[in-house]
Design a protein around this motif. Structure first.
Motif, PDB file in Angstrom:
ATOM      1  N   GLY A   1       0.835  -1.185   0.000  1.00  0.00           N
ATOM      2  CA  GLY A   1       0.000   0.000   0.000  1.00  0.00           C
ATOM      3  C   GLY A   1       0.878   1.246   0.000  1.00  0.00           C
ATOM      4  N   GLY A   2       0.430   2.290  -0.647  1.00  0.00           N
ATOM      5  CA  GLY A   2       1.222   3.520  -0.691  1.00  0.00           C
ATOM      6  C   GLY A   2       2.397   3.394  -1.626  1.00  0.00           C
ATOM      7  N   ASP A   3       3.554   3.933  -1.197  1.00  0.00           N
ATOM      8  CA  ASP A   3       4.732   3.976  -2.052  1.00  0.00           C
ATOM      9  C   ASP A   3       5.833   3.015  -1.600  1.00  0.00           C
ATOM     10  OD1 ASP A   3       3.614   5.931  -3.678  1.00  0.00           O
ATOM     11  OD2 ASP A   3       4.311   7.546  -2.384  1.00  0.00           O
ATOM     12  N   THR A   4       5.509   2.050  -0.746  1.00  0.00           N
ATOM     13  CA  THR A   4       6.479   1.026  -0.365  1.00  0.00           C
ATOM     14  C   THR A   4       5.837  -0.347  -0.528  1.00  0.00           C
ATOM     15  OG1 THR A   4       5.823   1.018   1.973  1.00  0.00           O
ATOM     16  CG2 THR A   4       7.585   2.541   1.328  1.00  0.00           C
ATOM     17  N   PHE A   5       6.687  -1.341  -0.714  1.00  0.00           N
ATOM     18  CA  PHE A   5       6.186  -2.715  -0.753  1.00  0.00           C
ATOM     19  C   PHE A   5       5.964  -3.198   0.681  1.00  0.00           C
ATOM     20  CE2 PHE A   5       7.114  -7.319  -0.663  1.00  0.00           C
ATOM     21  CZ  PHE A   5       6.055  -7.752  -1.439  1.00  0.00           C
ATOM     22  N   ALA A   6       7.036  -3.349   1.426  1.00  0.00           N
ATOM     23  CA  ALA A   6       6.939  -3.713   2.839  1.00  0.00           C
ATOM     24  C   ALA A   6       8.306  -3.474   3.473  1.00  0.00           C
ATOM     25  CB  ALA A   6       6.524  -5.173   3.018  1.00  0.00           C
ATOM     26  N   THR A   7       8.315  -2.924   4.678  1.00  0.00           N
ATOM     27  CA  THR A   7       9.575  -2.596   5.329  1.00  0.00           C
ATOM     28  C   THR A   7       9.549  -2.989   6.804  1.00  0.00           C
ATOM     29  OG1 THR A   7       8.832  -0.363   5.927  1.00  0.00           O
ATOM     30  CG2 THR A   7       9.928  -0.603   3.805  1.00  0.00           C
ATOM     31  N   GLY A   8      10.751  -3.072   7.366  1.00  0.00           N
ATOM     32  CA  GLY A   8      10.882  -3.288   8.805  1.00  0.00           C
ATOM     33  C   GLY A   8      10.706  -4.739   9.218  1.00  0.00           C
ATOM     34  N   ARG A   9      10.931  -4.976  10.502  1.00  0.00           N
ATOM     35  CA  ARG A   9      10.718  -6.307  11.078  1.00  0.00           C
ATOM     36  C   ARG A   9      10.157  -6.142  12.482  1.00  0.00           C
ATOM     37  NH1 ARG A   9      15.170  -8.616   9.879  1.00  0.00           N
ATOM     38  NH2 ARG A   9      14.335  -9.908   8.212  1.00  0.00           N
ATOM     39  N   GLU A  10       9.057  -6.819  12.754  1.00  0.00           N
ATOM     40  CA  GLU A  10       8.419  -6.755  14.066  1.00  0.00           C
ATOM     41  C   GLU A  10       9.356  -7.319  15.130  1.00  0.00           C
ATOM     42  OE1 GLU A  10       4.618  -6.058  16.231  1.00  0.00           O
ATOM     43  OE2 GLU A  10       5.619  -5.306  14.420  1.00  0.00           O
ATOM     44  N   LYS A  11       9.458  -6.628  16.248  1.00  0.00           N
ATOM     45  CA  LYS A  11      10.296  -7.094  17.354  1.00  0.00           C
ATOM     46  C   LYS A  11       9.537  -8.127  18.191  1.00  0.00           C
ATOM     47  CE  LYS A  11      13.684  -4.087  16.640  1.00  0.00           C
ATOM     48  NZ  LYS A  11      15.052  -4.491  16.230  1.00  0.00           N
ATOM     49  N   LEU A  12      10.287  -9.046  18.756  1.00  0.00           N
ATOM     50  CA  LEU A  12       9.695  -9.996  19.697  1.00  0.00           C
ATOM     51  C   LEU A  12       9.094  -9.218  20.858  1.00  0.00           C
ATOM     52  CD1 LEU A  12       9.478 -13.079  20.452  1.00  0.00           C
ATOM     53  CD2 LEU A  12      11.515 -12.699  21.843  1.00  0.00           C
ATOM     54  N   PRO A  13       7.821  -9.447  21.200  1.00  0.00           N
ATOM     55  CA  PRO A  13       7.196  -8.716  22.308  1.00  0.00           C
ATOM     56  C   PRO A  13       8.013  -8.839  23.596  1.00  0.00           C
ATOM     57  CG  PRO A  13       5.540  -9.931  21.080  1.00  0.00           C
ATOM     58  CD  PRO A  13       6.878 -10.362  20.533  1.00  0.00           C
ATOM     59  N   HIS A  14       8.062  -7.747  24.347  1.00  0.00           N
ATOM     60  CA  HIS A  14       8.911  -7.698  25.542  1.00  0.00           C
ATOM     61  C   HIS A  14       8.562  -8.793  26.541  1.00  0.00           C
ATOM     62  CE1 HIS A  14      11.584  -5.831  28.459  1.00  0.00           C
ATOM     63  NE2 HIS A  14      10.628  -5.958  29.365  1.00  0.00           N
ATOM     64  N   ASP A  15       7.268  -9.098  26.674  1.00  0.00           N
ATOM     65  CA  ASP A  15       6.872 -10.089  27.678  1.00  0.00           C
ATOM     66  C   ASP A  15       7.274 -11.512  27.293  1.00  0.00           C
ATOM     67  OD1 ASP A  15       5.110 -10.223  25.576  1.00  0.00           O
ATOM     68  OD2 ASP A  15       3.358 -10.612  26.818  1.00  0.00           O
ATOM     69  N   LEU A  16       7.748 -11.704  26.040  1.00  0.00           N
ATOM     70  CA  LEU A  16       8.201 -13.022  25.618  1.00  0.00           C
ATOM     71  C   LEU A  16       9.717 -13.170  25.673  1.00  0.00           C
ATOM     72  CD1 LEU A  16       5.921 -13.747  22.521  1.00  0.00           C
ATOM     73  CD2 LEU A  16       5.623 -14.529  24.880  1.00  0.00           C
TER      74      LEU A  16
ATOM     75  N   ILE B   1      12.323  -4.031   2.457  1.00  0.00           N
ATOM     76  CA  ILE B   1      13.403  -4.031   3.434  1.00  0.00           C
ATOM     77  C   ILE B   1      13.057  -4.988   4.572  1.00  0.00           C
ATOM     78  CG2 ILE B   1      14.798  -2.635   5.016  1.00  0.00           C
ATOM     79  CD1 ILE B   1      15.197  -1.849   2.123  1.00  0.00           C
ATOM     80  N   ALA B   2      14.084  -5.737   5.047  1.00  0.00           N
ATOM     81  CA  ALA B   2      13.950  -6.648   6.182  1.00  0.00           C
ATOM     82  C   ALA B   2      12.856  -7.679   5.902  1.00  0.00           C
ATOM     83  CB  ALA B   2      13.711  -5.873   7.471  1.00  0.00           C
ATOM     84  N   HIS B   3      11.805  -7.729   6.723  1.00  0.00           N
ATOM     85  CA  HIS B   3      10.754  -8.729   6.509  1.00  0.00           C
ATOM     86  C   HIS B   3      10.075  -8.520   5.160  1.00  0.00           C
ATOM     87  CE1 HIS B   3       7.694 -11.395   8.885  1.00  0.00           C
ATOM     88  NE2 HIS B   3       8.119 -11.977   7.781  1.00  0.00           N
ATOM     89  N   GLY B   4      10.061  -7.282   4.690  1.00  0.00           N
ATOM     90  CA  GLY B   4       9.498  -7.020   3.369  1.00  0.00           C
ATOM     91  C   GLY B   4      10.255  -7.737   2.272  1.00  0.00           C
ATOM     92  N   LEU B   5      11.589  -7.786   2.382  1.00  0.00           N
ATOM     93  CA  LEU B   5      12.378  -8.511   1.397  1.00  0.00           C
ATOM     94  C   LEU B   5      12.130 -10.011   1.515  1.00  0.00           C
ATOM     95  CD1 LEU B   5      14.465  -8.612  -0.845  1.00  0.00           C
ATOM     96  CD2 LEU B   5      16.264  -8.562   0.898  1.00  0.00           C
ATOM     97  N   GLU B   6      11.959 -10.514   2.731  1.00  0.00           N
ATOM     98  CA  GLU B   6      11.690 -11.942   2.904  1.00  0.00           C
ATOM     99  C   GLU B   6      10.388 -12.337   2.212  1.00  0.00           C
ATOM    100  OE1 GLU B   6      13.527 -13.749   6.677  1.00  0.00           O
ATOM    101  OE2 GLU B   6      12.535 -11.933   7.399  1.00  0.00           O
ATOM    102  N   ILE B   7       9.376 -11.476   2.299  1.00  0.00           N
ATOM    103  CA  ILE B   7       8.113 -11.740   1.603  1.00  0.00           C
ATOM    104  C   ILE B   7       8.332 -11.716   0.092  1.00  0.00           C
ATOM    105  CG2 ILE B   7       5.782 -10.890   1.191  1.00  0.00           C
ATOM    106  CD1 ILE B   7       6.155 -12.099   3.953  1.00  0.00           C
ATOM    107  N   ALA B   8       9.078 -10.729  -0.391  1.00  0.00           N
ATOM    108  CA  ALA B   8       9.318 -10.616  -1.832  1.00  0.00           C
ATOM    109  C   ALA B   8      10.088 -11.811  -2.370  1.00  0.00           C
ATOM    110  CB  ALA B   8      10.082  -9.323  -2.133  1.00  0.00           C
ATOM    111  N   LEU B   9      11.056 -12.307  -1.600  1.00  0.00           N
ATOM    112  CA  LEU B   9      11.860 -13.442  -2.049  1.00  0.00           C
ATOM    113  C   LEU B   9      11.041 -14.723  -2.159  1.00  0.00           C
ATOM    114  CD1 LEU B   9      15.147 -12.915   0.024  1.00  0.00           C
ATOM    115  CD2 LEU B   9      14.752 -12.374  -2.387  1.00  0.00           C
TER     116      LEU B   9
END
Length: 260
Positions: A57-72, A109-117
């Motif tokens: 959506g918008g002008d990017t495919f997908a970027t960043g990577r979600e961090k493991l939640p602190h409580d985990l 970028i990051a997880h976005g590239l993993e999806i693209a690959l």
């Protein structure tokens, strides 16, 4: 199919999955991952579907990577593993039997590239960047990048991108075979449309078998790969689409394939 974060538009032979705009720099959050996995499960069972497209959506495919939640971080190891399994959605996309086309309308970028690959084909706009992300910021990949990236671009470039955070321009990605086409934003829609029409016009069973054989080529010895190709070719001889292909050639007309 209706979702809260992603969109899945379905027409006769094609489906388009639209990822949401990045939230605080991260596109693939927990709900996005859950909905994308559910969407892939539904698309996988659709025998009439001939191509799946995924874009941002918008002008990017997908970027960043979600961090493991602190409580985990120091909680139950089983819960941590369950979280990583929920977030790992690239296999669901790669496991679709029909061709998957990633439309990189911006940075992957990051997880976005993993999806693209995980897609079979990638088209990128000329100002898109592809990268694993800075290692100190994004951490270790968990959705297939360490395996798919070196298979596509070679281990030397994979090490460079993973260890230094190097991002490639779209033209560099084309040189390293990470994308199949680089186009301007103004010609993106027309290029995608042409590729999709070419895929849809082919016999769908043959297209699926071609994807299966190529995917297996990286894991099978040559002799076994050749046997798989021969077996799939023999199976195709018994399909209605093969008979239609022969008839249409003899009658000098466009074939009408039904996927049977």
């Amino acid at each position: 199919m209706h979702y809260q974060t992603i969109r899945c538009d379905r027409t006769r032979f094609r489906a388009t999955v639209i990822l949401p705009r990045a939230d605080s720099g991260v596109t693939i959050g927990e709900m996005v991952a859950e909905e994308l996995a559910d969407c892939c499960s539904a698309l996988r069972l659709d025998d009439d579907l001939r191509v799946v497209m995924i874009t941002g959506g918008g002008d990017t495919f997908a970027t960043g990577r979600e961090k493991l939640p602190h409580d985990l971080l120091e909680g139950d190891p089983a819960e941590r593993m369950a979280w990583f399994r929920r977030m790992g959605v690239a296999n669901a996309l790669a496991g679709l039997p029909m061709p998957v086309l990633a439309i990189l309308n911006g940075d992957a970028i990051a997880h976005g590239l993993e999806i693209a690959l995980a897609a079979d084909l990638r088209i990128a706009v000329d100002n898109a960047r592809l990268g694993a992300g800075p290692p100190a910021q994004v951490g270790f990949p968990f959705d297939g990048m360490t395996q798919r990236l070196p298979r596509l671009a070679g281990p030397a470039l994979a090490r460079d991108m993973l260890l230094t955070g190097r991002a490639l321009s779209a033209s560099e990605a084309l040189d390293f075979s990470l994308v199949n086409r680089v186009v301007t934003r103004s010609t993106l829609e027309a290029t995608v449309g042409e590729m999709v029409e070419q895929i849809i016009a082919a016999a769908p069973i043959a297209v699926r078998y071609a994807k299966e054989a190529v995917n297996a080529a990286g894991d099978l010895p040559l002799a076994q790969g050749l046997r798989l190709e021969a077996d799939l070719s023999i199976i195709l001889q018994s399909t209605d689409d093969r008979a239609e292909g022969l008839r249409s050639f003899a009658e000098k007309r466009t074939p009408h394939f039904t996927g049977r």
